[in-house]
Design a protein around this motif. Structure first.
Motif, mmCIF file in Angstrom:
data_model
loop_
_atom_site.group_PDB
_atom_site.id
_atom_site.type_symbol
_atom_site.label_atom_id
_atom_site.label_comp_id
_atom_site.label_asym_id
_atom_site.label_seq_id
_atom_site.Cartn_x
_atom_site.Cartn_y
_atom_site.Cartn_z
ATOM 1 N N GLY A 1 0.830 -1.370 -0.092
ATOM 2 C CA GLY A 1 0.016 0.158 -0.051
ATOM 3 C C GLY A 1 1.025 1.220 -0.082
ATOM 4 O O GLY A 1 0.471 2.312 -0.588
ATOM 5 N N ASN B 1 -3.648 -1.345 -6.782
ATOM 6 C CA ASN B 1 -4.476 -0.868 -5.896
ATOM 7 C C ASN B 1 -5.951 -1.799 -5.719
ATOM 8 O O ASN B 1 -6.390 -1.977 -4.717
ATOM 9 C CB ASN B 1 -4.736 0.690 -6.134
ATOM 10 N N GLU C 1 -9.132 1.676 2.559
ATOM 11 C CA GLU C 1 -7.906 1.197 1.755
ATOM 12 C C GLU C 1 -7.921 -0.267 1.937
ATOM 13 O O GLU C 1 -7.100 -0.993 1.049
ATOM 14 C CB GLU C 1 -6.686 1.714 2.601
#
Length: 373
Positions: A57, A116, A258
């Protein structure tokens, strides 16, 4: 020429990813984990595992930064060695010189988007689970006071015996507690028909995924007339109702944006929207739009870095790194401001997410036009 320019950018790009990853991980993750090791007794092996799981991340956030550094250093080196002058003397325009950098930035943009979607949510989720288990924290689901409001079409009786329709609150679902499988102290208020409201009270309730319905046990159903009197009261040991499973989704989904990819985040937004939590929906809509916009920061940074590197003056690597840090700082300040404006409703979610990119693209286009004059 294209291969040569790409080779000049490749090494600074990889070096930028390494440098920025080290810096960001030290600031955002390492200090927190060291504190948990010292204060909360977190084992070093678990801390190292969480640190590595958080790495994807953070790495993906450094791709746009590394593209900025790569274009600044590559074109700066070519300009300092007069190779840009030689290429322009051969009839190559500055616009043509920037094409390899733009193509590389688009490739990195696609890589960032895929990273992502496919890697980062899984690794972030696993990092959160690992850390929570080690610290005996289990926030995987909401344990108490699950409240879900459903909005839809309400039937209103008319004097002539017909029904009119309007939009409003149709159903309210409440559960006192939830253990991950079963809800207790359930109350379901159905007001979708103003002529006849229904209240269901049950000791237990669970979702049956095979039949796509709720199963309530040990409860009572009250039918309430418009004048407020009970027209019918019935107890039951088991009752099945075809209600939305959204209350279960609302109780189970406690992940951050996230930790979700685009389809998961979009589905969660739909659940919240139907529950009427518009403020939280607005915040998540900004996060959803940013999942599309942030990868394109690679292109925006490239269009700023290339004309700055093309300036006819000698630049050092340290100057290029310092200039990159300043541009990145300005970008993220603008990103945070626009995100806040989007979350409070001043800007639309799409505008709030894409505004920093549009500003950088405008500045980059102006710099490139000026350099080509």
């Amino acid at each position: 020429m294209d291969r040569y320019l790409l080779s000049e950018m490749l090494l600074p790009f990889l070096g930028g990813v390494g440098a920025f990853t080290t810096l960001v991980m030290a600031v955002s993750s390492l200090f927190e984990l060291v504190r948990l090791v010292v204060e909360a007794g977190l084992s070093i092996s678990v801390a190292l595992q969480v640190f590595l799981l958080r790495a994807p991340g953070i790495i993906v956030l450094t791709f746009p930064m590394a593209m900025l550094l790569a274009t600044l250093l590559a074109y700066g080196r070519l300009s300092a060695d007069s190779e840009i002058t030689a290429l322009r003397a051969c009839g190559v325009s500055l616009y043509r010189l920037v094409v390899p950098a733009v193509l590389l930035s688009l490739l990195v943009t696609a890589l960032t988007f895929l990273f992502n979607e496919l890697v980062v949510p899984v690794s972030n989720r696993q990092a959160a689970l690992t850390l929570n288990r080690a610290l005996n924290r289990y926030p995987d689901f909401r344990r108490e006071n699950i409240l879900y409001q459903e909005f839809g079409e309400i039937l209103t009786p008319e004097p002539d015996g017909s029904f009119s329709r309007r939009q409003g609150l149709t159903r309210q679902f409440y559960a006192r507690s939830f253990d991950g499988q079963e809800m207790r102290g359930v109350i379901v208020l159905d007001v979708s028909n103003e002529a006849l409201s229904q209240i269901l009270l049950a000791q237990r309730g669970r979702w049956d995924p095979r039949e796509n319905l709720w199963v309530f046990e040990e409860g009572t159903t009250y039918i309430v007339s418009p004048d407020g009197t009970y027209s019918n009261i019935a107890t039951f040991s088991r009752q099945e109702l075809r209600l939305s499973r959204a209350p279960l989704d609302l109780a189970q989904e406690v992940r951050s944006p996230e930790e979700m990819n685009i389809p998961e985040l979009r589905r969660y937004i739909e659940v919240l929207a139907s529950s009427g939590d518009l403020q939280r929906v607005r915040r998540l809509q900004v996060n959803l739009s940013q999942k599309y916009a942030i990868p394109f920061a690679c292109l925006a940074f490239t269009l700023i870095g290339a004309p700055l590197g093309l300036r006819p003056q000698r630049t050092s690597s340290s100057l290029g790194l310092g200039l990159s840090v300043l541009i990145i700082f300005a970008y993220y300040v603008l990103l945070f401001v626009s995100q806040a404006l989007g979350q409070i409703g001043t800007l639309g979610p799409e505008v709030a997410a894409w505004l920093p990119n549009f500003v950088c693209l405008g500045i980059g286009g102006a710099l490139l036009y000026r350099a080509n004059r």
